[in-house]
Design a protein around this motif. Sequence first.
Motif, PDB file in Angstrom:
ATOM      1  N   ALA A  19       0.837  -1.212   0.000  1.00 23.81           N
ATOM      2  CA  ALA A  19       0.000   0.000   0.000  1.00 23.81           C
ATOM      3  C   ALA A  19       0.868   1.258   0.000  1.00 23.81           C
ATOM      4  CB  ALA A  19      -0.931  -0.006   1.213  1.00 23.81           C
ATOM      5  N   LEU A  20       1.970   1.238   0.739  1.00 27.76           N
ATOM      6  CA  LEU A  20       2.862   2.392   0.749  1.00 27.76           C
ATOM      7  C   LEU A  20       3.542   2.585  -0.603  1.00 27.76           C
ATOM      8  CD1 LEU A  20       4.511   1.998   4.267  1.00 27.76           C
ATOM      9  CD2 LEU A  20       2.837   3.713   3.558  1.00 27.76           C
ATOM     10  N   LYS A  21       3.872   1.486  -1.256  1.00 31.22           N
ATOM     11  CA  LYS A  21       4.490   1.565  -2.585  1.00 31.22           C
ATOM     12  C   LYS A  21       3.508   2.156  -3.591  1.00 31.22           C
ATOM     13  CE  LYS A  21       6.679  -1.211  -6.146  1.00 31.22           C
ATOM     14  NZ  LYS A  21       6.971  -2.547  -6.625  1.00 31.22           N
ATOM     15  N   LEU A  22       2.254   1.697  -3.565  1.00 36.51           N
ATOM     16  CA  LEU A  22       1.234   2.229  -4.471  1.00 36.51           C
ATOM     17  C   LEU A  22       0.977   3.710  -4.204  1.00 36.51           C
ATOM     18  CD1 LEU A  22      -1.337  -0.713  -4.518  1.00 36.51           C
ATOM     19  CD2 LEU A  22       0.140   0.040  -6.395  1.00 36.51           C
ATOM     20  N   LEU A  23       0.972   4.089  -2.943  1.00 37.99           N
ATOM     21  CA  LEU A  23       0.781   5.499  -2.591  1.00 37.99           C
ATOM     22  C   LEU A  23       1.935   6.345  -3.109  1.00 37.99           C
ATOM     23  CD1 LEU A  23      -0.808   7.694  -1.079  1.00 37.99           C
ATOM     24  CD2 LEU A  23       0.519   7.088   0.955  1.00 37.99           C
ATOM     25  N   SER A  24       3.143   5.848  -2.952  1.00 38.24           N
ATOM     26  CA  SER A  24       4.313   6.577  -3.431  1.00 38.24           C
ATOM     27  C   SER A  24       4.284   6.736  -4.945  1.00 38.24           C
ATOM     28  CB  SER A  24       5.585   5.840  -3.010  1.00 38.24           C
ATOM     29  OG  SER A  24       6.713   6.462  -3.552  1.00 38.24           O
ATOM     30  N   GLU A  25       3.872   5.675  -5.653  1.00 36.96           N
ATOM     31  CA  GLU A  25       3.773   5.743  -7.107  1.00 36.96           C
ATOM     32  C   GLU A  25       2.717   6.746  -7.543  1.00 36.96           C
ATOM     33  OE1 GLU A  25       3.042   1.727  -8.285  1.00 36.96           O
ATOM     34  OE2 GLU A  25       5.122   1.111  -7.956  1.00 36.96           O
ATOM     35  N   SER A  26       1.598   6.792  -6.837  1.00 39.06           N
ATOM     36  CA  SER A  26       0.533   7.731  -7.212  1.00 39.06           C
ATOM     37  C   SER A  26       0.944   9.171  -6.915  1.00 39.06           C
ATOM     38  CB  SER A  26      -0.767   7.391  -6.496  1.00 39.06           C
ATOM     39  OG  SER A  26      -0.678   7.685  -5.123  1.00 39.06           O
ATOM     40  N   THR A  27       1.764   9.370  -5.894  1.00 39.64           N
ATOM     41  CA  THR A  27       2.240  10.712  -5.575  1.00 39.64           C
ATOM     42  C   THR A  27       3.236  11.193  -6.623  1.00 39.64           C
ATOM     43  OG1 THR A  27       1.955  10.228  -3.230  1.00 39.64           O
ATOM     44  CG2 THR A  27       3.314  12.120  -3.782  1.00 39.64           C
ATOM     45  N   ASP A  28       4.062  10.273  -7.114  1.00 43.68           N
ATOM     46  CA  ASP A  28       5.073  10.633  -8.117  1.00 43.68           C
ATOM     47  C   ASP A  28       4.488  10.810  -9.508  1.00 43.68           C
ATOM     48  OD1 ASP A  28       6.903  10.455  -6.089  1.00 43.68           O
ATOM     49  OD2 ASP A  28       7.583   8.442  -6.624  1.00 43.68           O
ATOM     50  N   ASP A  29       3.356  10.165  -9.783  1.00 44.87           N
ATOM     51  CA  ASP A  29       2.753  10.202 -11.117  1.00 44.87           C
ATOM     52  C   ASP A  29       1.802  11.392 -11.224  1.00 44.87           C
ATOM     53  OD1 ASP A  29       1.860   9.625 -13.640  1.00 44.87           O
ATOM     54  OD2 ASP A  29       0.653   7.892 -13.048  1.00 44.87           O
ATOM     55  N   PRO A  30       2.088  12.359 -12.112  1.00 45.80           N
ATOM     56  CA  PRO A  30       1.204  13.527 -12.235  1.00 45.80           C
ATOM     57  C   PRO A  30      -0.142  13.202 -12.878  1.00 45.80           C
ATOM     58  CG  PRO A  30       2.981  13.656 -13.837  1.00 45.80           C
ATOM     59  CD  PRO A  30       3.259  12.465 -12.990  1.00 45.80           C
ATOM     60  N   GLU A  31      -0.254  12.064 -13.532  1.00 43.18           N
ATOM     61  CA  GLU A  31      -1.516  11.695 -14.194  1.00 43.18           C
ATOM     62  C   GLU A  31      -2.522  11.050 -13.250  1.00 43.18           C
ATOM     63  OE1 GLU A  31      -0.724   9.354 -17.638  1.00 43.18           O
ATOM     64  OE2 GLU A  31       0.626  10.836 -18.497  1.00 43.18           O
ATOM     65  N   THR A  32      -2.106  10.733 -12.041  1.00 43.18           N
ATOM     66  CA  THR A  32      -3.013  10.112 -11.083  1.00 43.18           C
ATOM     67  C   THR A  32      -3.996  11.151 -10.566  1.00 43.18           C
ATOM     68  OG1 THR A  32      -1.227   8.642 -10.407  1.00 43.18           O
ATOM     69  CG2 THR A  32      -3.123   8.764  -8.967  1.00 43.18           C
ATOM     70  N   SER A  33      -5.272  10.767 -10.559  1.00 43.16           N
ATOM     71  CA  SER A  33      -6.301  11.709 -10.107  1.00 43.16           C
ATOM     72  C   SER A  33      -6.239  11.892  -8.593  1.00 43.16           C
ATOM     73  CB  SER A  33      -7.689  11.198 -10.509  1.00 43.16           C
ATOM     74  OG  SER A  33      -8.007  10.048  -9.757  1.00 43.16           O
TER      75      SER A  33
END
Length: 119
Positions: free
Chosen positions: A43-57
Motif C-alpha cells: 500500500a505504501l508503494k502504491l501510494l508513493s507511485e501515485s504521488t510521483d505520477d502527475p496523471e493520477t487523479s
Amino acid sequence: MSVRPPQLNNNTDKDPLTAALEQEVFNEKASTLIRLTKKLETALKLLSESTDDPETSEAERFDRLAAAGEALWHVTIQRELCGLRQHKAFLNHLNVPKAVRLRMGPACSFKPPSNEGKV
C-alpha cells in the motif's frame, strides 16, 4: 529480599497440549503480522507511485492514502497483539509518511474531499 522478573514462559507447570496450543497461537500471530506488514508495504508503494505520477487523479490518491492508513491500522493492532508496543522505530524503518500515520484507521471513515463550490 530479592526481586525476580515475572516468568512469562514457564512451561514446567503446563501440560504438553497446552504448550503446543500456545505455540500454535504464537505462530499464527507471527504469520499474520508478516502478512499484514507485506500488505502495508504494498500500500505504501502504491501510494508513493501515485504521488510521483502527475496523471493520477486526486480521488485515486485519496483512495490509496485511505488504503495505506487502514493497512497501517491493521499492522498496529496485530503488533500490539504480539506484545510489540513500541511502534515509532517500526514506522520509521518502513518510512511511513505522516499523512498515512494521521489517517490510520478504517478506510471508510475518511471521505474524499468534495468538489462542492468549485467550478
